[in-house]
Design a protein around this motif. Structure first.
Motif: not given
Length: 181
Positions: A97-100, A12-15, A25-29, A67-73
Motif C-alpha cells: 500500500v505504501k508503494c502503491y 517482487a509482487l509490486f513489480e 486490483i492487487y492492492k484491493e485483493q 474465485d476472488s483473487i487473481e491467479h498470480m496473487l
C-alpha cells in the motif's frame, strides 16, 4: 527481520502487479486477505500452525480465494506458505500500500476529531489538503473525544493541532510562565 523480508516480497509482487497493469486490483485483493486474517483467528491459526502440512494450507487458500483473487496473487500466497512466510502477509500488504501510494502520488493524512465529521466537512477538508499538498489525499478518520473540540491532522511527521485540548495546554503554559515571573 520481518520488515526486510516483507519489503523484499512486496517489491517482487509490486513489480508483477505493475507489469500486469493491475496495481489497483492487487492492492484491493491484498487488503481483502489481510482483512480475513484480522477478523478470522482460526484461519490465521491454521495458516501459521507448524504441524499442518503446507499442501493443506495451500488447498485452503485455493478453496477460499480461487474465485476472488487473481491467479498470480493466489500463487504468491502459496509461495509464502512454502517459505513459511505467510505470517508476514500483513506487513507485505502494508508495504504494498505504501508503494502503491507513492506510485500514484497519494498522501495518507490522519485526521483525529473530537466528533465525527460529516460528509461536507470531509469533502472540504480533502479539497483543502489536496490543494495544499498538490497531490491526491486519502483521509484516515478517527474520533477522539479527549480532544474536546477541533481537529488534529498528521501528515507524515508534521502535526497540525487545532484542538481545544491543545489550546488549553498552551494557555496553561503561558499562565504558568507568567506566574513564575
Amino acid at each position: 527481520m520481518a520488515g526486510i523480508a516483507a519489503k523484499g516480497y512486496c517489491d517482487a509482487l509490486f513489480e508483477i502487479a505493475k507489469e500486469e497493469n493491475k496495481l489497483d486490483i492487487y492492492k484491493e485483493q491484498l487488503l481483502l486477505v489481510k482483512s480475513t486474517m484480522a477478523s478470522d483467528t482460526k484461519f490465521v491459526s491454521v495458516m501459521n500452525h507448524p504441524k499442518i502440512h503446507k499442501e493443506e494450507k495451500k488447498q485452503l487458500l485455493e478453496t477460499i480465494y480461487k474465485d476472488s483473487i487473481e491467479h498470480m496473487l493466489l500463487n504468491f500466497l502459496k509461495i509464502l506458505v512454502d517459505k513459511n512466510r505467510f505470517r508476514i502477509l500483513p506487513d507485505i500488504t502494508k508495504e504494498f500500500v505504501k508503494c502503491y501510494n507513492v506510485e500514484n502520488h497519494i498522501q495518507v493524512v490522519y485526521v483525529n476529531s473530537a466528533t465525527a465529521l460529516n460528509d461536507e466537512q470531509i469533502a472540504k477538508l480533502k479539497v483543502a489538503l489536496m490543494n495544499k499538498l498538490n497531490q491526491k489525499v486519502e483521509l484516515v478518520l478517527r474520533v477522539d473525544e479527549d480532544l474536546m473540540a477541533g481537529i488534529r491532522i498528521k501528515i507524515n511527521d508534521q502535526i497540525i493541532d487545532n484542538t481545544a485540548k491543545n489550546k488549553l495546554e498552551r494557555l496553561k503554559k503561558v499562565v504558568a510562565s507568567e506566574a513564575n515571573k
